[in-house]
Motif scaffolding. Structure first.
Motif, short mmCIF file in Angstrom:
data_model
loop_
_atom_site.label_atom_id
_atom_site.label_comp_id
_atom_site.label_asym_id
_atom_site.label_seq_id
_atom_site.Cartn_x
_atom_site.Cartn_y
_atom_site.Cartn_z
N LYS A 128 0.82 -1.21 0.00
CA LYS A 128 0.00 0.00 0.00
C LYS A 128 0.85 1.26 0.00
O LYS A 128 0.54 2.24 -0.70
N HIS A 169 2.44 1.76 -3.43
CA HIS A 169 1.42 2.27 -4.37
C HIS A 169 1.16 3.75 -4.12
O HIS A 169 0.99 4.52 -5.09
N SER A 173 -4.59 -1.36 -4.91
CA SER A 173 -3.23 -0.82 -4.75
C SER A 173 -2.17 -1.70 -5.36
O SER A 173 -1.03 -1.26 -5.55
N PHE A 174 -2.51 -2.98 -5.67
CA PHE A 174 -1.49 -3.90 -6.16
C PHE A 174 -2.13 -5.01 -6.97
O PHE A 174 -3.35 -5.24 -6.90
N SER A 207 3.96 3.85 -7.41
CA SER A 207 4.58 2.67 -8.02
C SER A 207 3.53 1.67 -8.49
O SER A 207 2.43 1.57 -7.92
N ARG A 208 3.88 0.93 -9.53
CA ARG A 208 3.11 -0.24 -9.95
C ARG A 208 3.59 -1.40 -9.09
O ARG A 208 4.77 -1.76 -9.14
N VAL A 209 2.68 -2.02 -8.35
CA VAL A 209 3.07 -2.96 -7.30
C VAL A 209 2.44 -4.34 -7.54
O VAL A 209 1.26 -4.45 -7.89
#
Length: 470
Positions: free
Chosen positions: A27, A30, A114-115, A34-36
């Motif tokens: 979290k 993100h 978030s991911f 960032s791309r997580v």
């Protein structure tokens, strides 16, 4: 492991482990843009919710209620018959509550925007590549190679099995197995004397088992010898047989029982029990990760890391149980958030949050601690002043008929700042937060004395301790 040379998916940050620390890391990464990806082979739901703090505290709550009911005569309250614990009813309640707790975490994990959640076993190929094998149980059936600029390893912990001659040849329980017992054993040997061992040992004793608790050194629940330790060991010894400073020479099993040969201060003893519970602590779960392939040094089972939680090469970070003690949920959450931000921006590092070492052991009486104890403070160079008070000296404790316990406050004599507090006694889990807040804000013993404390409450102990410093 996939043999393809190119990766299947590219991310800015990949987090391995979907527990408390891993979710916080994903979290926070993100939130940094960032791309997580979050990788876990399952089952989802976090160790705390499934097999850790939540299910154990449900059992302890029932056992504590039983013990309090048995002490009601001291308050002039009589019950018809002797209160008993219905293990199957307790287990049913535990499973129902755990199912709710786990479902909440699973929803958070699977529905998060978030991911990207990937189900499979993770293993590093090199510093820039992670293999995810989704063919394992709990996986999604896919084999993938992932690349990322930053990594977070937050894979939690597994139980420690001590090297005891003969232990591998007999059947034993771990702390994870207690919740699945069909019946409480008539007798059990608990190997370990730390928080998990003391909590579960006392629960089993109150549930009807004859419990032998075996520890190699003299300490229970990591308390140093003295009044605090006595405040725990004396009441605990009424419920359990304590074998401290004791070495297990050998374990064997006959047709009816497990036999443990013990040695303590030159004396030998053999005990016979129906079951053995290994509760000797936990260690980081690093199995199969391939950290050696990316230059991560392992010291005593822990990945070596710096104050930024960075381990090995500059883009890999650790958090939670993998980062070492204290293995606590609130620490894991804070570490995970920092590790996620650092993985998102390896060039802009944030130090791991300072932890005041706030710990609680939910035995009876409760053990709670924050900051430094006197011995540690002296080793750290402080000129120490210590005040202590017994529970029997507190009016509210006497009203409650809960007079077993001791509190200790450690202060720097020069600055008068509070350095730490240790409490053994009823409601210590709640009371310890006041000195924890004092430490956080850098309060002095004079600040503590100036705060209002409503009488009669257990919190009156703190101005009493402060007066002992003056």
């Amino acid at each position: 492991m996939p043999s393809r040379s190119k990766t299947d998916l590219e991310f800015d940050v990949v987090v391995v482990g979907a527990g408390t620390a891993g979710l916080a890391a994903a979290k926070s990464a993100h939130a940094e843009g960032s791309r997580v990806a979050l990788v876990d082979h399952g089952p989802l739901g976090s160790l705390c919710a499934r097999r850790g703090c939540m299910p154990s505290k449900i059992l302890l709550q029932s056992a504590d209620a039983l013990a309090r009911a048995r002490r009601l005569n001291g308050l002039g309250v009589s019950l018809q018959g002797d209160p008993t614990l219905d293990w199957l009813a307790v287990r049913k309640r535990e499973r129902a509550l755990v199912e709710e707790f786990v479902a909440s975490v699973v929803r958070t994990t699977t529905m998060s925007k978030s991911f990207t959640l990937l189900r499979g076993a993770a293993s590093f190929v090199d510093e820039d590549t992670l293999s995810v094998d989704g063919r394992v149980e709990g996986g999604d059936g896919k084999e993938l190679l992932l690349s990322a600029r930053g990594w977070v390893v937050a894979t939690g912990s597994v139980t420690v099995i001590p090297k005891v001659p003969g232990l591998d040849d007999v059947e034993f329980l771990t702390s994870d197995d207690v919740f699945d017992l069909d019946a409480i054993p008539k007798s059990i040997a608990v190997i370990g004397a730390g928080a998990i061992a003391v909590e579960l040992g006392q629960f089993l004793a109150r549930a009807g088992a004859e419990v032998h608790l075996i520890g190699q050194d003299a300490r229970l629940a990591a308390l140093r010898e003295g009044p605090l330790h006595d405040a725990l060991s004396v009441p605990l010894s009424r419920e359990l047989r304590l074998h401290l400073r004791t070495k297990i020479v050998r374990v064997r099993r006959d047709k009816t029982a497990a036999r443990l040969s013990l040695e303590s201060v030159g004396k030998h003893e053999e005990i016979r029990v129906e079951k053995i519970l290994v509760a000797a602590g936990r260690r980081p779960n690093l199995q199969g990760l391939g950290l050696d392939r990316i230059g991560v040094r392992i010291d005593d089972g822990l990945p070596a890391h710096d104050e930024f939680l960075r381990s090995g090469h500059s883009a890999l970070f650790v958090a939670g149980d993998v980062a070492g003690p204290p293995a606590l949920l609130h620490v894991a959450s804070r570490q995970g958030a920092v590790a996620g931000r650092n993985a998102a921006h390896p060039e802009k590092q944030e130090r791991a949050p300072h932890d005041p070492n706030l710990t609680v052991v939910f035995c009876d009486p409760i053990v709670a601690s924050v900051g430094l104890d006197p011995e540690t403070a002296k080793r750290d160079g402080f000129d120490v002043c210590v005040a202590s008070r017994r529970w029997a000296e507190q009016g509210k404790a006497r009203i409650m008929d809960e007079t077993e316990g001791v509190a200790e406050l450690t202060v720097d004599r020069k600055t008068r700042k509070i350095l730490g507090c240790q409490i053994v006694g009823v409601e210590a889990d709640v009371l310890i937060h006041l000195p924890a807040y004092a430490l956080h804000f850098g309060a002095t013993v004079d600040d503590l004395l100036a705060l209002p404390h409503y009488p009669p409450t257990l919190a009156e102990m703190f101005p009493s301790l402060a007066e002992g410093i003056l």
